[in-house]
Design an enzyme around this catalytic site. Structure first.
Site, short mmCIF file in Angstrom:
data_model
loop_
_atom_site.label_atom_id
_atom_site.label_comp_id
_atom_site.label_asym_id
_atom_site.label_seq_id
_atom_site.Cartn_x
_atom_site.Cartn_y
_atom_site.Cartn_z
N PRO A 49 0.78 -1.25 0.00
CA PRO A 49 0.00 0.00 0.00
C PRO A 49 0.81 1.30 0.00
CG PRO A 49 -0.11 -1.08 2.15
CD PRO A 49 0.60 -2.02 1.24
N LYS A 63 -0.84 3.00 -4.77
CA LYS A 63 -0.89 2.80 -6.22
C LYS A 63 -1.94 1.79 -6.69
CE LYS A 63 1.91 5.78 -7.50
NZ LYS A 63 1.31 6.95 -8.13
C1 DHB Z 1 -3.62 6.39 2.05
C2 DHB Z 1 -3.14 5.10 1.88
C3 DHB Z 1 -1.90 4.88 1.37
O1 DHB Z 1 -1.42 3.63 1.20
C4 DHB Z 1 -1.09 5.94 1.02
O2 DHB Z 1 0.15 5.69 0.54
C5 DHB Z 1 -1.56 7.22 1.16
C6 DHB Z 1 -2.83 7.45 1.68
C7 DHB Z 1 -4.97 6.63 2.62
O3 DHB Z 1 -5.68 5.67 2.86
O4 DHB Z 1 -5.33 7.80 2.85
#
Ligand code: DHB
Length: 396
Positions: A298, A302
């Site tokens: 995460p 992306k």
């Molecule tokens: C969020 C999740 C992410 O993995 C990221 O890099 C930036 C923001 C989010 O859920 O807001």
């Protein structure tokens, strides 16, 4: 008695953002499709997902007539902070690459697409069960399922698209000998929380600390989204509010006195964390898109952006194949999509390994990582590379 088959040009499994966006783009090219999903619309809306949209995908939503709600309810972010050694360093995307990103959670993208498809009278069947894809290498591939009212149904199509996520039926319907899986596991995961508190920072804060990674993101003026690196086997039940806040505060604390504004934790979960690609992205008349074909960790948000990038290519290739009545043209999809997939895999891997602590890290690894971060926040190519990858102005 099963109902008579429904005939359509493109059968799409998965009504998440990838499946619905594809159906929307095809409709604009006068190509009909049927979309099915095991989940009800309410279940899809209840899934917590990441919050960042690349500007290209904002333009996709507004420019193709899905909705311009993102321009009202989304929040443009011109940069992020990288925080390490107890200090924040701003990466100014606008200044570096002339474009920022938008904070607009995936759920909102789904709602916009689901509303747009309903408004345009599309055939989208939510809440189906026992979905199977059949005859993938035959003339008329099909989707067999039981509809929400318990009736056996069949959709027959020229082209089938699997946009049914990482655990969907489509990829597993490809014989094992016809696909190669590339993956990398990480020795950590993310603990994600939704908290009722005011924002602690205007922009997202990606933090690297001796205790590991933390990300301070936002949702609204009263609800915030935060994550911190944890052991993959962590049980959310072992984390009362006080423990979560103590860990988050410890990770972001520093000489500048930065501290998070606290409030009740209203949702907590451990998120899956891995890099995965399945090649090729085509088997017979079936094409895979989004998480059905690949997963990114995460960090950098992306997943949705890459799924929408697949769909942009897919819609164009399917349109040409249908117009020219030549399914051979579908061969263009995989190689074009995969070049972005692998560059984005690299970007997500890079952001992840640069910002996390790994269990077996040596003192060398720890100091090297700080050196890497120093190089990225210094003026020059490192910060440009981060800005390009994060905003998607290049694929990573
Ligand atoms: C969020 C999740 C992410 O993995 C990221 O890099 C930036 C923001 C989010 O859920 O807001």
């Amino acid at each position: 008695m099963p109902a008579a088959p429904t005939r359509t040009t493109v059968g799409i499994v998965g009504a998440g953002p990838a499946g619905l966006m594809l159906s929307h783009l095809l409709a604009r090219a006068d190509i009909d499709s049927v979309v099915v999903d095991n989940r009800t619309r309410a279940e899809i809306e209840a899934t917590s997902r990441a919050g960042i949209l690349e500007a290209d995908n904002v333009r996709l939503l507004t420019g193709t007539g899905v909705s311009d709600r993102v321009l009202r309810d989304g929040v443009p972010h011109a940069g992020i902070s990288l925080r390490f050694g107890g200090r924040s360093h701003r990466i100014d995307f606008e200044a570096l690459v002339g474009e920022g990103v938008w904070l607009y959670p995936q759920t909102e993208v789904f709602v916009d697409l689901a509303d747009a498809r309903a408004r345009d009278g599309a055939d989208v069947r939510y809440g189906v069960s026992e979905t199977q894809v059949v005859d993938l290498t035959g003339e008329l591939p099909g989707i067999l399922f039981t509809d929400a009212d318990g009736r056996a149904r069949e959709v027959r199509c020229d082209i089938l698209v699997g946009a049914d996520g990482s655990r969907g039926v489509c990829r597993s319907a490809v014989p094992e000998a016809a696909r190669t899986h590339y993956f990398r596991e990480y020795p950590y995961a993310w603990f994600g929380v939704l908290v009722e508190a005011p924002p602690s920072a205007d922009e997202l804060v990606y933090t690297h600390s001796e205790r590991g990674f933390a990300l301070i993101s936002r949702r609204t003026d009263t609800v915030q989204r935060m994550y911190f690196q944890c052991d993959p086997g962590e049980d959310p039940a072992d984390w009362p509010d006080e423990r979560i806040w103590a860990e988050l505060q410890a990770r972001v604390s520093g000489t500048d006195g930065f501290a998070l504004k606290e409030g009740p934790v209203v949702d907590r979960s451990v998120l899956p964390f891995r890099s995965f690609v399945c090649e090729p992205m085509r088997y017979g008349a079936m094409l895979l898109a989004g998480d059905a074909a690949h997963t990114v960790p995460p960090t950098g948000a992306k997943g949705l952006n890459l799924a929408l990038a697949d769909v942009r290519v897919l819609a164009e290739v399917v349109e040409r194949a249908v117009t020219k009545r030549d399914l051979g043209l579908l061969d263009e999809y995989g190689p074009r999509a995969l070049s972005r997939v692998w560059r984005t895999q690299h970007f997500s891997y890079w952001m992840t390994t640069m910002l996390h602590r790994a269990p077996g890290d040596t003192p060398f690894d720890v100091r090297r990582r700080i050196g890497e971060l120093e190089g990225v926040v210094a003026p020059g190519a490192g910060s440009v590379r981060l800005a390009e990858g994060y905003t998607g102005t290049t694929a990573g």
